[in-house]
Enzyme design. Structure first.
Site, PDB file in Angstrom:
ATOM      1  N   ILE A 122       0.966  -1.249   0.079  1.00 19.11           N
ATOM      2  CA  ILE A 122      -0.039  -0.063   0.146  1.00 19.11           C
ATOM      3  C   ILE A 122       0.981   1.255  -0.121  1.00 19.11           C
ATOM      4  O   ILE A 122       1.988   1.216   0.500  1.00 19.11           O
ATOM      5  CB  ILE A 122      -1.062  -0.114   1.283  1.00 19.11           C
ATOM      6  CG1 ILE A 122      -1.998   1.158   1.238  1.00 19.11           C
ATOM      7  CG2 ILE A 122      -0.269  -0.144   2.425  1.00 19.11           C
ATOM      8  CD1 ILE A 122      -3.009   0.992   2.191  1.00 19.11           C
ATOM      9  N   CYS A 123       0.482   2.387  -0.515  1.00 19.52           N
ATOM     10  CA  CYS A 123       1.095   3.724  -0.567  1.00 19.52           C
ATOM     11  C   CYS A 123       2.390   3.513  -1.068  1.00 19.52           C
ATOM     12  O   CYS A 123       2.945   2.913  -2.218  1.00 19.52           O
ATOM     13  CB  CYS A 123       0.669   4.297   0.822  1.00 19.52           C
ATOM     14  SG  CYS A 123       1.350   5.828   0.851  1.00 19.52           S
ATOM     15  N   GLY A 124       3.385   4.018  -0.214  1.00 23.05           N
ATOM     16  CA  GLY A 124       4.782   4.036  -0.654  1.00 23.05           C
ATOM     17  C   GLY A 124       5.309   2.845  -1.201  1.00 23.05           C
ATOM     18  O   GLY A 124       6.200   2.831  -2.029  1.00 23.05           O
TER      19      GLY A 124
END
Length: 210
Positions: A107-109
Site C-alpha cells: 500500500i502507498c509508498g
C-alpha cells in the site's frame, strides 16, 4: 497458525495496515477463528524502527530471511523511506516471493518501490496516483496496467493507495479466503458507510459458536 510478515521501516504509516492486523490477528470475524494469524515483525536490519505515529517497533527477523508458507501474508505498509536505495535487498526478496506465489500486499509508498523496480510493469495494480508513479519512479513502465480503483488484486499481489485501508483489507481478506462472503460484505459495508444495518448483518453472518 498462519503468519503475517509485516515489514517495518522508519516512518511506517500506522493507519494503513490497522484493519488487516486487527482482523487477522484477533480472528473475531474469520470463518475459522482458530486460524488467526501470528504477527512477525521484519526489518531490513534488526534495528528498532519508529512509525509516523511515534510507535517504536523492533524486528523479530530480517526480511531477507523470511520463508512464508501457504496461507501466510507479506504485508508492506507505506513509508517515506521506500525509495531509498538501501531498500534494494528488500525489493529483491519481494521479487522472489512474488515469483514463488506468496501473497504480497503493498500500500502507498510500498507500491512506489515495487513500481520503480519494474514489478508492476506487467500486472494490474494501483497506487496513490499514476502521475506520481511516473514522476518519482523512473523504473516504472506499467501505465497500461494502472487502475484508478482504490485497491487491486492480481493473482498473489494486492496493491492500494494510502486513502484506501478498508478496501486494501477487503482485498486481502478475499484473497486469503478467511471470511465468508456474507461476513466480508457486511464488514466492508460497516466500515465504508458506518450504517448500523451492516453491524447487525455482520453479527448475523458469523457462525454460532459454543
Amino acid at each position: 497458525m498462519p503468519s503475517i510478515y509485516l515489514y517495518i521501516t522508519d516512518t511506517l504509516a500506522d493507519w494503513e495496515c490497522g484493519h488487516v492486523l486487527a482482523e487477522l490477528h484477533s480472528g473475531r470475524f474469520l470463518k475459522d477463528p482458530s486460524c488467526r494469524h501470528d504477527l512477525v515483525l521484519c526489518g531490513r536490519t534488526m534495528d528498532p524502527q519508529t512509525t509516523m505515529g511515534g510507535v517504536l517497533m523492533v524486528p523479530k527477523v530480517l526480511f531477507t530471511d523470511i520463508h512464508p508458507k501457504t496461507g501466510d501474508l507479506v504485508l508492506l505498509p507505506g513509508a517515506d523511506t521506500w525509495l531509498d536505495p538501501a531498500q534494494g535487498p528488500v525489493i529483491e526478496k519481494i521479487r522472489m516471493l512474488l515469483d514463488e506465489g506468496v501473497v504480497v500486499a503493498a500500500i502507498c509508498g510500498a507500491t512506489m518501490a515495487l513500481a520503480n523496480a519494474g514489478l508492476l510493469d506487467k500486472r494490474p495494480h494501483t497506487s496513490n496516483d499514476l502521475a506520481a508513479l511516473k514522476m518519482f519512479c523512473p523504473g516504472y513502465h506499467g501505465e497500461e496496467y494502472y487502475s484508478d480503483d482504490p485497491a487491486a488484486t492480481d493473482g498473489n499481489l494486492i496493491t492500494a493507495g494510502s486513502f484506501a485501508p478498508v478496501e486494501f483489507a477487503t482485498h486481502i481478506f478475499r484473497r486469503l479466503d478467511v471470511m465468508s462472503p456474507e461476513t466480508l460484505a457486511a464488514w466492508h459495508g460497516l466500515f465504508t458507510t458506518r450504517k448500523p444495518i451492516f453491524f447487525y448483518a455482520l453479527m448475523e453472518s458469523l457462525p454460532k459458536r459454543a
